[in-house]
Design a protein around this motif. Structure first.
Motif, mmCIF file in Angstrom:
data_model
loop_
_atom_site.group_PDB
_atom_site.id
_atom_site.type_symbol
_atom_site.label_atom_id
_atom_site.label_comp_id
_atom_site.label_asym_id
_atom_site.label_seq_id
_atom_site.Cartn_x
_atom_site.Cartn_y
_atom_site.Cartn_z
ATOM 1 N N GLU A 1 -46.662 8.115 19.851
ATOM 2 C CA GLU A 1 -45.323 8.648 19.588
ATOM 3 C C GLU A 1 -44.908 8.406 18.137
ATOM 4 N N LYS A 2 -45.257 7.240 17.580
ATOM 5 C CA LYS A 2 -44.953 6.965 16.178
ATOM 6 C C LYS A 2 -45.712 7.915 15.257
ATOM 7 N N THR B 1 -37.977 -1.140 14.799
ATOM 8 C CA THR B 1 -37.165 -1.512 15.952
ATOM 9 C C THR B 1 -37.288 -0.523 17.105
ATOM 10 N N GLU B 2 -37.958 0.600 16.867
ATOM 11 C CA GLU B 2 -38.102 1.598 17.917
ATOM 12 C C GLU B 2 -39.169 1.153 18.911
ATOM 13 N N ASN B 3 -38.919 1.378 20.165
ATOM 14 C CA ASN B 3 -39.889 1.052 21.211
ATOM 15 C C ASN B 3 -40.721 2.289 21.529
ATOM 16 N N LYS C 1 -44.097 11.304 15.438
ATOM 17 C CA LYS C 1 -42.827 11.297 14.714
ATOM 18 C C LYS C 1 -43.068 11.381 13.211
ATOM 19 N N ARG C 2 -44.047 10.615 12.699
ATOM 20 C CA ARG C 2 -44.375 10.671 11.268
ATOM 21 C C ARG C 2 -44.862 12.056 10.882
ATOM 22 N N GLU C 3 -45.687 12.676 11.722
ATOM 23 C CA GLU C 3 -46.194 14.016 11.444
ATOM 24 C C GLU C 3 -45.054 15.033 11.417
ATOM 25 N N ALA C 4 -44.124 14.923 12.360
ATOM 26 C CA ALA C 4 -42.974 15.833 12.384
ATOM 27 C C ALA C 4 -42.109 15.650 11.145
ATOM 28 N N GLU C 5 -41.905 14.401 10.718
ATOM 29 C CA GLU C 5 -41.118 14.152 9.508
ATOM 30 C C GLU C 5 -41.819 14.715 8.277
ATOM 31 N N ASN C 6 -43.144 14.580 8.208
ATOM 32 C CA ASN C 6 -43.891 15.123 7.073
ATOM 33 C C ASN C 6 -43.822 16.643 7.042
#
Length: 99
Positions: A63-64, A56-58, A67-72
């Protein structure tokens, strides 16, 4: 106004295709007799969104990915911190299990 309609209101073909394939894979997995009931409860349609289109994120693809790299990296840092605390606890002798 037309750009807003094209970008946000009218569903894109890629989104609809991914929605179809994700639901199709979800239903096929749920009906698999080899899965346990616990596995069936944990599976979601978003698990089959392999292109990350249904979120649901725009956000843009870049950017996705960021974000995945930062979460990992955050997850890895938390795992390293937990391992360090475990080693410290073992080394200090607080968990000797009656020995």
């Amino acid at each position: 106004m037309l750009m807003i309609y094209d970008a946000y209101i009218e569903p894109s073909g890629i989104y609809v295709d991914m929605l179809f394939h994700a639901h199709n894979s979800y239903i096929t997995s749920i009906n698999n007799p080899n899965l346990t009931s616990e596995s069936r409860k944990n599976i979601t349609v978003m698990d089959f969104d392999f292109l990350d289109i249904l979120s649901t994120e725009n956000l843009s693809t870049l950017e996705k990915a960021e974000k995945r790299e930062a979460e990992n990296q955050e997850k890895q840092a938390n795992n390293i911190k937990a391992l360090g605390e475990y080693i410290k606890r073992k080394a200090s002798g607080k968990n000797k299990n009656g020995k």
